[in-house]
Write a protein that holds these residues in place. Structure first.
Motif, PDB file in Angstrom:
ATOM      1  N   THR A 158      51.473   6.746 -43.560  1.00 55.11           N
ATOM      2  CA  THR A 158      51.933   7.778 -44.482  1.00 55.11           C
ATOM      3  C   THR A 158      52.523   7.161 -45.745  1.00 55.11           C
ATOM      4  OG1 THR A 158      52.466   9.147 -42.558  1.00 55.11           O
ATOM      5  CG2 THR A 158      53.350   9.843 -44.666  1.00 55.11           C
ATOM      6  N   ALA A 159      53.278   6.069 -45.599  1.00 53.52           N
ATOM      7  CA  ALA A 159      53.828   5.376 -46.766  1.00 53.52           C
ATOM      8  C   ALA A 159      52.710   4.801 -47.630  1.00 53.52           C
ATOM      9  CB  ALA A 159      54.782   4.278 -46.313  1.00 53.52           C
ATOM     10  N   LEU A 160      51.673   4.262 -46.995  1.00 55.84           N
ATOM     11  CA  LEU A 160      50.520   3.762 -47.742  1.00 55.84           C
ATOM     12  C   LEU A 160      49.826   4.893 -48.489  1.00 55.84           C
ATOM     13  CD1 LEU A 160      48.956   1.226 -45.208  1.00 55.84           C
ATOM     14  CD2 LEU A 160      49.955   0.674 -47.438  1.00 55.84           C
ATOM     15  N   LEU A 161      49.704   6.037 -47.831  1.00 51.37           N
ATOM     16  CA  LEU A 161      49.088   7.197 -48.467  1.00 51.37           C
ATOM     17  C   LEU A 161      49.880   7.635 -49.688  1.00 51.37           C
ATOM     18  CD1 LEU A 161      47.336   9.767 -48.681  1.00 51.37           C
ATOM     19  CD2 LEU A 161      48.775  10.765 -46.882  1.00 51.37           C
ATOM     20  N   ALA A 162      51.196   7.758 -49.534  1.00 54.04           N
ATOM     21  CA  ALA A 162      52.039   8.184 -50.653  1.00 54.04           C
ATOM     22  C   ALA A 162      51.952   7.188 -51.809  1.00 54.04           C
ATOM     23  CB  ALA A 162      53.486   8.318 -50.181  1.00 54.04           C
ATOM     24  N   THR A 163      51.965   5.899 -51.494  1.00 52.00           N
ATOM     25  CA  THR A 163      51.825   4.879 -52.538  1.00 52.00           C
ATOM     26  C   THR A 163      50.465   4.981 -53.206  1.00 52.00           C
ATOM     27  OG1 THR A 163      53.249   3.416 -51.238  1.00 52.00           O
ATOM     28  CG2 THR A 163      51.986   2.405 -53.012  1.00 52.00           C
ATOM     29  N   GLY A 164      49.424   5.222 -52.392  1.00 57.68           N
ATOM     30  CA  GLY A 164      48.081   5.358 -52.933  1.00 57.68           C
ATOM     31  C   GLY A 164      47.888   6.582 -53.794  1.00 57.68           C
ATOM     32  N   ILE A 165      48.796   7.540 -53.712  1.00 62.86           N
ATOM     33  CA  ILE A 165      48.753   8.709 -54.593  1.00 62.86           C
ATOM     34  C   ILE A 165      49.477   8.437 -55.906  1.00 62.86           C
ATOM     35  CG2 ILE A 165      49.628  11.067 -54.858  1.00 62.86           C
ATOM     36  CD1 ILE A 165      49.101  11.447 -51.871  1.00 62.86           C
ATOM     37  N   VAL A 166      50.661   7.836 -55.810  1.00 64.43           N
ATOM     38  CA  VAL A 166      51.496   7.658 -56.998  1.00 64.43           C
ATOM     39  C   VAL A 166      50.923   6.598 -57.938  1.00 64.43           C
ATOM     40  CG1 VAL A 166      53.774   6.927 -57.810  1.00 64.43           C
ATOM     41  CG2 VAL A 166      53.579   8.449 -55.835  1.00 64.43           C
ATOM     42  N   GLY A 295      50.133  17.644 -59.600  1.00 64.72           N
ATOM     43  CA  GLY A 295      50.737  18.246 -58.419  1.00 64.72           C
ATOM     44  C   GLY A 295      49.704  18.620 -57.370  1.00 64.72           C
ATOM     45  N   ALA A 296      48.577  19.180 -57.815  1.00 66.34           N
ATOM     46  CA  ALA A 296      47.519  19.554 -56.872  1.00 66.34           C
ATOM     47  C   ALA A 296      46.940  18.317 -56.191  1.00 66.34           C
ATOM     48  CB  ALA A 296      46.419  20.321 -57.608  1.00 66.34           C
ATOM     49  N   PHE A 297      46.751  17.246 -56.958  1.00 68.79           N
ATOM     50  CA  PHE A 297      46.231  16.009 -56.372  1.00 68.79           C
ATOM     51  C   PHE A 297      47.202  15.446 -55.338  1.00 68.79           C
ATOM     52  CE2 PHE A 297      46.179  11.306 -56.554  1.00 68.79           C
ATOM     53  CZ  PHE A 297      44.925  11.102 -55.991  1.00 68.79           C
ATOM     54  N   ALA A 298      48.488  15.425 -55.685  1.00 64.28           N
ATOM     55  CA  ALA A 298      49.495  14.847 -54.779  1.00 64.28           C
ATOM     56  C   ALA A 298      49.599  15.650 -53.483  1.00 64.28           C
ATOM     57  CB  ALA A 298      50.848  14.782 -55.481  1.00 64.28           C
ATOM     58  N   VAL A 299      49.827  16.953 -53.606  1.00 64.86           N
ATOM     59  CA  VAL A 299      50.001  17.778 -52.413  1.00 64.86           C
ATOM     60  C   VAL A 299      48.698  17.872 -51.620  1.00 64.86           C
ATOM     61  CG1 VAL A 299      50.525  20.109 -51.588  1.00 64.86           C
ATOM     62  CG2 VAL A 299      51.899  19.096 -53.400  1.00 64.86           C
ATOM     63  N   ALA A 301      46.134  15.747 -51.487  1.00 63.74           N
ATOM     64  CA  ALA A 301      45.814  14.490 -50.804  1.00 63.74           C
ATOM     65  C   ALA A 301      46.733  14.248 -49.620  1.00 63.74           C
ATOM     66  CB  ALA A 301      45.910  13.321 -51.795  1.00 63.74           C
ATOM     67  N   MET A 302      48.037  14.513 -49.787  1.00 67.90           N
ATOM     68  CA  MET A 302      48.962  14.328 -48.678  1.00 67.90           C
ATOM     69  C   MET A 302      48.599  15.241 -47.508  1.00 67.90           C
ATOM     70  SD  MET A 302      51.326  12.005 -49.329  1.00 67.90           S
ATOM     71  CE  MET A 302      52.759  12.369 -48.334  1.00 67.90           C
ATOM     72  N   TYR A 303      48.271  16.487 -47.812  1.00 61.64           N
ATOM     73  CA  TYR A 303      47.929  17.431 -46.748  1.00 61.64           C
ATOM     74  C   TYR A 303      46.645  17.025 -46.026  1.00 61.64           C
ATOM     75  CZ  TYR A 303      46.219  21.615 -44.460  1.00 61.64           C
ATOM     76  OH  TYR A 303      45.719  22.489 -43.531  1.00 61.64           O
ATOM     77  N   LEU A 304      45.599  16.747 -46.790  1.00 60.23           N
ATOM     78  CA  LEU A 304      44.299  16.463 -46.182  1.00 60.23           C
ATOM     79  C   LEU A 304      44.324  15.177 -45.364  1.00 60.23           C
ATOM     80  CD1 LEU A 304      41.922  17.457 -49.113  1.00 60.23           C
ATOM     81  CD2 LEU A 304      42.298  18.707 -46.983  1.00 60.23           C
ATOM     82  N   VAL A 305      44.849  14.108 -45.960  1.00 64.74           N
ATOM     83  CA  VAL A 305      44.825  12.826 -45.265  1.00 64.74           C
ATOM     84  C   VAL A 305      45.784  12.831 -44.086  1.00 64.74           C
ATOM     85  CG1 VAL A 305      45.134  10.342 -45.504  1.00 64.74           C
ATOM     86  CG2 VAL A 305      44.132  11.645 -47.382  1.00 64.74           C
ATOM     87  N   TRP A 306      46.981  13.456 -44.245  1.00 65.82           N
ATOM     88  CA  TRP A 306      47.914  13.468 -43.122  1.00 65.82           C
ATOM     89  C   TRP A 306      47.335  14.228 -41.941  1.00 65.82           C
ATOM     90  CZ3 TRP A 306      51.523  11.244 -40.633  1.00 65.82           C
ATOM     91  CH2 TRP A 306      52.169  11.920 -39.609  1.00 65.82           C
ATOM     92  N   HIS A 307      46.737  15.381 -42.206  1.00 69.16           N
ATOM     93  CA  HIS A 307      46.179  16.165 -41.105  1.00 69.16           C
ATOM     94  C   HIS A 307      44.905  15.529 -40.539  1.00 69.16           C
ATOM     95  CE1 HIS A 307      48.802  19.726 -40.946  1.00 69.16           C
ATOM     96  NE2 HIS A 307      49.060  19.398 -42.194  1.00 69.16           N
ATOM     97  N   TRP A 308      44.387  14.522 -41.209  1.00 69.75           N
ATOM     98  CA  TRP A 308      43.314  13.716 -40.633  1.00 69.75           C
ATOM     99  C   TRP A 308      43.894  12.573 -39.801  1.00 69.75           C
ATOM    100  CZ3 TRP A 308      41.961   8.516 -41.891  1.00 69.75           C
ATOM    101  CH2 TRP A 308      40.796   8.059 -41.295  1.00 69.75           C
ATOM    102  N   LEU A 309      45.025  12.010 -40.271  1.00 64.60           N
ATOM    103  CA  LEU A 309      45.650  10.902 -39.554  1.00 64.60           C
ATOM    104  C   LEU A 309      46.317  11.362 -38.263  1.00 64.60           C
ATOM    105  CD1 LEU A 309      47.433   8.864 -42.383  1.00 64.60           C
ATOM    106  CD2 LEU A 309      45.591   8.045 -40.913  1.00 64.60           C
ATOM    107  N   GLU A 310      46.961  12.520 -38.301  1.00 64.67           N
ATOM    108  CA  GLU A 310      47.789  12.944 -37.171  1.00 64.67           C
ATOM    109  C   GLU A 310      46.996  13.089 -35.875  1.00 64.67           C
ATOM    110  OE1 GLU A 310      51.362  16.148 -36.453  1.00 64.67           O
ATOM    111  OE2 GLU A 310      49.558  16.767 -37.511  1.00 64.67           O
TER     112      GLU A 310
END
Length: 324
Positions: A158-166, A295-299, A301-310
């Motif tokens: 998740t930290a990698l994902l957040a970094t990969g967004i910012v 904002g759309a890209f950040a939210v 991407a976090m939603y899609l990738v997290w719900h794929w990782l979980e």
């Protein structure tokens, strides 16, 4: 109040203090004691100093600078995910400094030292504003709803994902529209740092919508200010808009994070327009578009990738349990 004071004193960017005040109010349960206020100001000072030092030392090696910033952003997001409530504010302040100061330093080297000073000054004014308001009106906020049980089986991912967004957003704004980078990056980092891992699809869409609607409200507030542009009018408009949003936030409930997102976007848009002046009408729409897309890209991407990782992490945990 803090926004108007900064405008009156010509402390730019004036909207920084207002955004930091909103971020503190959203993360503090009540009136912060003096010791906590000192710790928060110290955390901002150290974070700004670290980002400024990296930017100054590696200014002539931008790719090395971005590599170092990426590493520290990852550490900041990981601390945010694993450090508990005590680490939330310091980690968030570190992320804000790391994502903004290097971009400003690379785009405008002469302003490299001005932004860290503005961030620290803004935090001091934010704490003073909060203490003053609580002294006048000591009523606390409604208790926050109980958070669902934590279920983040992949903090590193998740930290990698957040970094990969910012980091890509930092690069895009640095290369193409550095003049809009500061406000957009602050808003984006606050969105990612406060991302709810239990977010449903409809809730994610509401957050994206709140970001866009907040930008439109900021634009309408600016148009209203143009009718009679004085400090008094600025103070009245800022008070009315934030008071109306604050009433809903003070009630508590699940809509609070969405309202905070919208208010942050409103302050960013309104503040940047007040700072830069009327300009061309197309610039107003462009700024809202930048905020909405980031904002759309950040939210999204976090939603899609997290719900794929979980589910993958859950399957691995189940497999391990069966093996045992």
């Amino acid at each position: 109040m803090s926004f108007v004071v900064c405008e009156a004193m010509a402390w730019q960017p004036a909207y920084l203090t207002a955004i930091l005040t909103g971020a503190l109010l959203a993360n503090l349960p009540g009136r912060p004691p003096l010791k906590l206020g000192v710790v928060i100001v110290a955390a901002m000072t150290l974070s700004a100093a670290l980002a400024w030092l990296l930017s100054t030392l590696l200014l002539d090696m931008p790719w090395v600078l971005f590599g170092a910033i990426t590493l520290f952003l990852f550490i900041g997001f990981l601390a945010l995910l694993t450090g508990g409530p005590a680490a939330t504010l310091p980690a968030t302040l570190l992320l804000v400094c790391l994502s903004t100061i290097p971009v400003v330093a690379l785009a405008y080297p002469s302003q490299a030292a001005a932004l860290p000073q503005a961030l620290v000054r803004g935090m001091v004014l934010a704490m003073l504003s909060i203490w003053l308001v609580y002294a006048i009106w000591p009523r606390g906020m409604a208790p926050k709803p109980a958070a669902p049980p934590a279920r983040n089986p992949a903090p590193v991912a998740t930290a990698l994902l957040a970094t990969g967004i910012v980091v890509p957003i930092m690069l895009v704004f640095l290369l193409f529209v550095p003049a809009h980078a500061l406000a957009v990056l602050i808003n984006t980092v606050l969105m990612v740092a406060n991302f709810d891992l239990h977010l449903s699809q409809s809730y994610a869409i509401r957050k994206i919508g709140a970001n866009a609607v907040g930008g439109v409200i900021g634009l309408i507030a600016f148009w209203t200010l143009l009718i009679h542009p004085t400090l008094l009018t600025l103070g009245l408009i800022t008070f009315i808009v934030t008071f109306l949003i604050g009433l809903r936030v003070a009630e508590g409930g699940p809509s609070v994070p969405t309202l905070v997102f919208g208010m942050t976007a409103m302050l960013c848009i309104f503040g940047t327009l007040v700072t830069s002046g009327p300009g061309e009408p197309g610039i107003w729409v462009t700024r809202i578009l930048y905020f909405s897309l980031a904002g759309a890209f950040a939210v999204g991407a976090m939603y899609l990738v997290w719900h794929w990782l979980e589910p993958r992490a859950a399957r691995r945990a189940a497999t391990g349990a069966k093996t045992l």
